[in-house]
Design a protein around this motif. Structure first.
Motif, PDB file in Angstrom:
ATOM      1  N   LEU A  33       0.795  -1.120  -0.090  1.00 34.88           N
ATOM      2  CA  LEU A  33      -0.073   0.034  -0.078  1.00 34.88           C
ATOM      3  C   LEU A  33       0.989   1.267   0.127  1.00 34.88           C
ATOM      4  O   LEU A  33       0.304   2.445   0.177  1.00 34.88           O
ATOM      5  CB  LEU A  33      -0.983  -0.172   1.410  1.00 34.88           C
ATOM      6  N   GLN A  34       2.175   1.238  -0.248  1.00 33.59           N
ATOM      7  CA  GLN A  34       2.993   2.297  -0.111  1.00 33.59           C
ATOM      8  C   GLN A  34       2.410   3.320  -1.085  1.00 33.59           C
ATOM      9  O   GLN A  34       2.149   3.149  -2.248  1.00 33.59           O
ATOM     10  CB  GLN A  34       4.367   1.835  -0.389  1.00 33.59           C
ATOM     11  N   GLY A  35       2.115   4.568  -0.432  1.00 32.86           N
ATOM     12  CA  GLY A  35       2.065   5.781  -1.134  1.00 32.86           C
ATOM     13  C   GLY A  35       0.335   5.943  -1.566  1.00 32.86           C
ATOM     14  O   GLY A  35      -0.209   6.808  -2.041  1.00 32.86           O
ATOM     15  N   ARG A  36      -0.392   4.848  -0.900  1.00 30.37           N
ATOM     16  CA  ARG A  36      -1.798   4.834  -0.954  1.00 30.37           C
ATOM     17  C   ARG A  36      -2.428   4.799   0.505  1.00 30.37           C
ATOM     18  O   ARG A  36      -1.747   4.490   1.142  1.00 30.37           O
ATOM     19  CB  ARG A  36      -2.151   3.795  -1.746  1.00 30.37           C
ATOM     20  N   ALA A  37      -3.631   5.169   0.423  1.00 27.78           N
ATOM     21  CA  ALA A  37      -4.342   5.214   1.722  1.00 27.78           C
ATOM     22  C   ALA A  37      -5.415   4.215   1.773  1.00 27.78           C
ATOM     23  O   ALA A  37      -5.819   3.550   0.782  1.00 27.78           O
ATOM     24  CB  ALA A  37      -5.271   6.461   1.789  1.00 27.78           C
ATOM     25  N   HIS A  56     -25.061   4.195   6.428  1.00 26.93           N
ATOM     26  CA  HIS A  56     -24.791   5.704   6.574  1.00 26.93           C
ATOM     27  C   HIS A  56     -23.334   5.819   6.430  1.00 26.93           C
ATOM     28  O   HIS A  56     -22.710   6.724   5.799  1.00 26.93           O
ATOM     29  CB  HIS A  56     -25.379   6.314   7.830  1.00 26.93           C
ATOM     30  N   LYS A  57     -22.722   4.760   7.006  1.00 28.55           N
ATOM     31  CA  LYS A  57     -21.172   4.619   6.999  1.00 28.55           C
ATOM     32  C   LYS A  57     -20.737   4.818   5.227  1.00 28.55           C
ATOM     33  O   LYS A  57     -19.823   5.446   4.943  1.00 28.55           O
ATOM     34  CB  LYS A  57     -20.490   3.702   7.569  1.00 28.55           C
ATOM     35  N   PHE A  58     -21.447   3.672   4.465  1.00 26.56           N
ATOM     36  CA  PHE A  58     -21.047   3.719   3.131  1.00 26.56           C
ATOM     37  C   PHE A  58     -21.449   5.041   2.372  1.00 26.56           C
ATOM     38  O   PHE A  58     -20.533   5.380   1.466  1.00 26.56           O
ATOM     39  CB  PHE A  58     -21.689   2.444   2.518  1.00 26.56           C
ATOM     40  N   LEU A  59     -22.439   5.468   2.654  1.00 29.65           N
ATOM     41  CA  LEU A  59     -22.864   6.756   1.985  1.00 29.65           C
ATOM     42  C   LEU A  59     -21.870   7.952   2.467  1.00 29.65           C
ATOM     43  O   LEU A  59     -21.426   8.858   1.590  1.00 29.65           O
ATOM     44  CB  LEU A  59     -24.306   7.321   2.364  1.00 29.65           C
ATOM     45  N   ALA A  60     -21.386   7.822   3.635  1.00 30.30           N
ATOM     46  CA  ALA A  60     -20.319   9.062   3.895  1.00 30.30           C
ATOM     47  C   ALA A  60     -19.219   8.654   3.198  1.00 30.30           C
ATOM     48  O   ALA A  60     -18.611   9.616   2.668  1.00 30.30           O
ATOM     49  CB  ALA A  60     -20.242   8.729   5.439  1.00 30.30           C
ATOM     50  N   PHE A  61     -18.648   7.156   3.007  1.00 26.81           N
ATOM     51  CA  PHE A  61     -17.567   6.991   2.367  1.00 26.81           C
ATOM     52  C   PHE A  61     -17.437   7.423   0.680  1.00 26.81           C
ATOM     53  O   PHE A  61     -16.702   8.220   0.225  1.00 26.81           O
ATOM     54  CB  PHE A  61     -17.262   5.823   2.404  1.00 26.81           C
ATOM     55  N   GLU A  62     -18.842   7.195   0.256  1.00 26.40           N
ATOM     56  CA  GLU A  62     -19.251   7.863  -1.155  1.00 26.40           C
ATOM     57  C   GLU A  62     -19.021   9.065  -1.207  1.00 26.40           C
ATOM     58  O   GLU A  62     -18.398   9.680  -2.194  1.00 26.40           O
ATOM     59  CB  GLU A  62     -20.589   7.060  -1.570  1.00 26.40           C
ATOM     60  N   ASP A  63     -19.627   9.909  -0.302  1.00 26.30           N
ATOM     61  CA  ASP A  63     -19.608  11.241  -0.332  1.00 26.30           C
ATOM     62  C   ASP A  63     -18.130  11.944  -0.285  1.00 26.30           C
ATOM     63  O   ASP A  63     -17.609  12.975  -0.767  1.00 26.30           O
ATOM     64  CB  ASP A  63     -20.468  11.829   0.901  1.00 26.30           C
ATOM     65  N   LEU A  64     -17.446  11.449   0.612  1.00 26.63           N
ATOM     66  CA  LEU A  64     -16.024  11.558   0.936  1.00 26.63           C
ATOM     67  C   LEU A  64     -15.025  11.434  -0.387  1.00 26.63           C
ATOM     68  O   LEU A  64     -14.424  12.249  -0.915  1.00 26.63           O
ATOM     69  CB  LEU A  64     -15.404  10.898   1.931  1.00 26.63           C
ATOM     70  N   PHE A  65     -15.375  10.220  -0.977  1.00 31.88           N
ATOM     71  CA  PHE A  65     -14.540   9.901  -2.206  1.00 31.88           C
ATOM     72  C   PHE A  65     -15.103  10.846  -3.473  1.00 31.88           C
ATOM     73  O   PHE A  65     -14.122  11.080  -4.422  1.00 31.88           O
ATOM     74  CB  PHE A  65     -14.679   8.328  -2.774  1.00 31.88           C
ATOM     75  N   SER A  66     -16.006  11.294  -3.357  1.00 33.53           N
ATOM     76  CA  SER A  66     -16.743  12.120  -4.424  1.00 33.53           C
ATOM     77  C   SER A  66     -16.098  13.495  -4.414  1.00 33.53           C
ATOM     78  O   SER A  66     -15.729  14.191  -5.398  1.00 33.53           O
ATOM     79  CB  SER A  66     -18.313  12.283  -4.399  1.00 33.53           C
ATOM     80  N   GLN A  67     -16.188  13.972  -3.049  1.00 35.87           N
ATOM     81  CA  GLN A  67     -15.662  15.371  -2.865  1.00 35.87           C
ATOM     82  C   GLN A  67     -13.937  15.273  -2.818  1.00 35.87           C
ATOM     83  O   GLN A  67     -13.481  16.405  -3.110  1.00 35.87           O
ATOM     84  CB  GLN A  67     -16.268  15.983  -1.621  1.00 35.87           C
ATOM     85  N   HIS A  68     -13.303  14.373  -2.693  1.00 36.05           N
ATOM     86  CA  HIS A  68     -11.946  14.101  -2.408  1.00 36.05           C
ATOM     87  C   HIS A  68     -11.384  12.912  -3.305  1.00 36.05           C
ATOM     88  O   HIS A  68     -11.115  11.785  -2.901  1.00 36.05           O
ATOM     89  CB  HIS A  68     -11.402  13.895  -1.084  1.00 36.05           C
ATOM     90  N   PRO A  69     -11.546  12.910  -4.783  1.00 35.59           N
ATOM     91  CA  PRO A  69     -11.001  11.935  -5.310  1.00 35.59           C
ATOM     92  C   PRO A  69      -9.457  11.483  -5.574  1.00 35.59           C
ATOM     93  O   PRO A  69      -9.168  10.308  -5.989  1.00 35.59           O
ATOM     94  CB  PRO A  69     -11.478  12.478  -7.078  1.00 35.59           C
ATOM     95  N   GLU A  70      -8.624  12.168  -4.870  1.00 38.10           N
ATOM     96  CA  GLU A  70      -7.483  12.266  -4.636  1.00 38.10           C
ATOM     97  C   GLU A  70      -7.248  10.927  -3.813  1.00 38.10           C
ATOM     98  O   GLU A  70      -5.991  10.235  -3.466  1.00 38.10           O
ATOM     99  CB  GLU A  70      -6.673  13.316  -4.400  1.00 38.10           C
ATOM    100  N   LEU A  71      -8.025  10.779  -2.924  1.00 37.15           N
ATOM    101  CA  LEU A  71      -8.104   9.591  -1.861  1.00 37.15           C
ATOM    102  C   LEU A  71      -8.253   8.170  -2.592  1.00 37.15           C
ATOM    103  O   LEU A  71      -7.840   7.362  -2.153  1.00 37.15           O
ATOM    104  CB  LEU A  71      -9.012   9.841  -0.837  1.00 37.15           C
TER     105      LEU A  71
END
Length: 126
Positions: free
Chosen positions: A91-95, A111-126
């Protein structure tokens, strides 16, 4: 309380009452189940059992938990540490986002999955 809101609540409760023993995570869960048997099915209950159509179903509180010392020992064991090193290399260099959840609908997994979806939509660099 949940049983009273379900569309097939009577069928679900009767199905559960076919078991010899029902274990609940908390006292409140057991109490709510017994209360639903009283309110929905009109049954008399006791704190540790309910009788339905000549069948006795025992009710107990059986919390599921971990043994912290066992978990700690396993986390420090050689195979675990080796697996951690392998993952760190891969995983070196990845989250890595890791969640440990129960499938209990009251624990908010959706809700946790929806929050992750929202997080990844707003921060595609993750």
């Amino acid at each position: 309380e949940l049983y009273r809101t379900l569309p097939f609540r009577e069928e679900i409760l009767r199905g559960l009452l076919a078991a010899d023993l029902l274990g609940f995570q908390t006292y409140d869960y057991a109490r709510h189940f017994l209360s639903s048997c009283e309110m929905v099915l009109g049954l008399e209950t006791a704190p540790d059992h309910v009788e339905h159509e000549g069948h006795l179903t025992r009710v107990c509180v059986c919390p599921v938990g971990i043994e912290p010392e066992v978990v700690k020992a396993r986390s420090l064991a050689s195979p675990t540490l080796a697996a951690i090193r392998r993952l760190e290399g891969q995983l070196q260099g990845r989250a890595l986002f890791l969640g440990v959840d129960t499938l209990d609908p009251t624990k908010g997994l959706v809700h946790k999955f929806l929050a992750f979806e929202d997080l990844f939509s707003q921060h595609p660099e993750l």
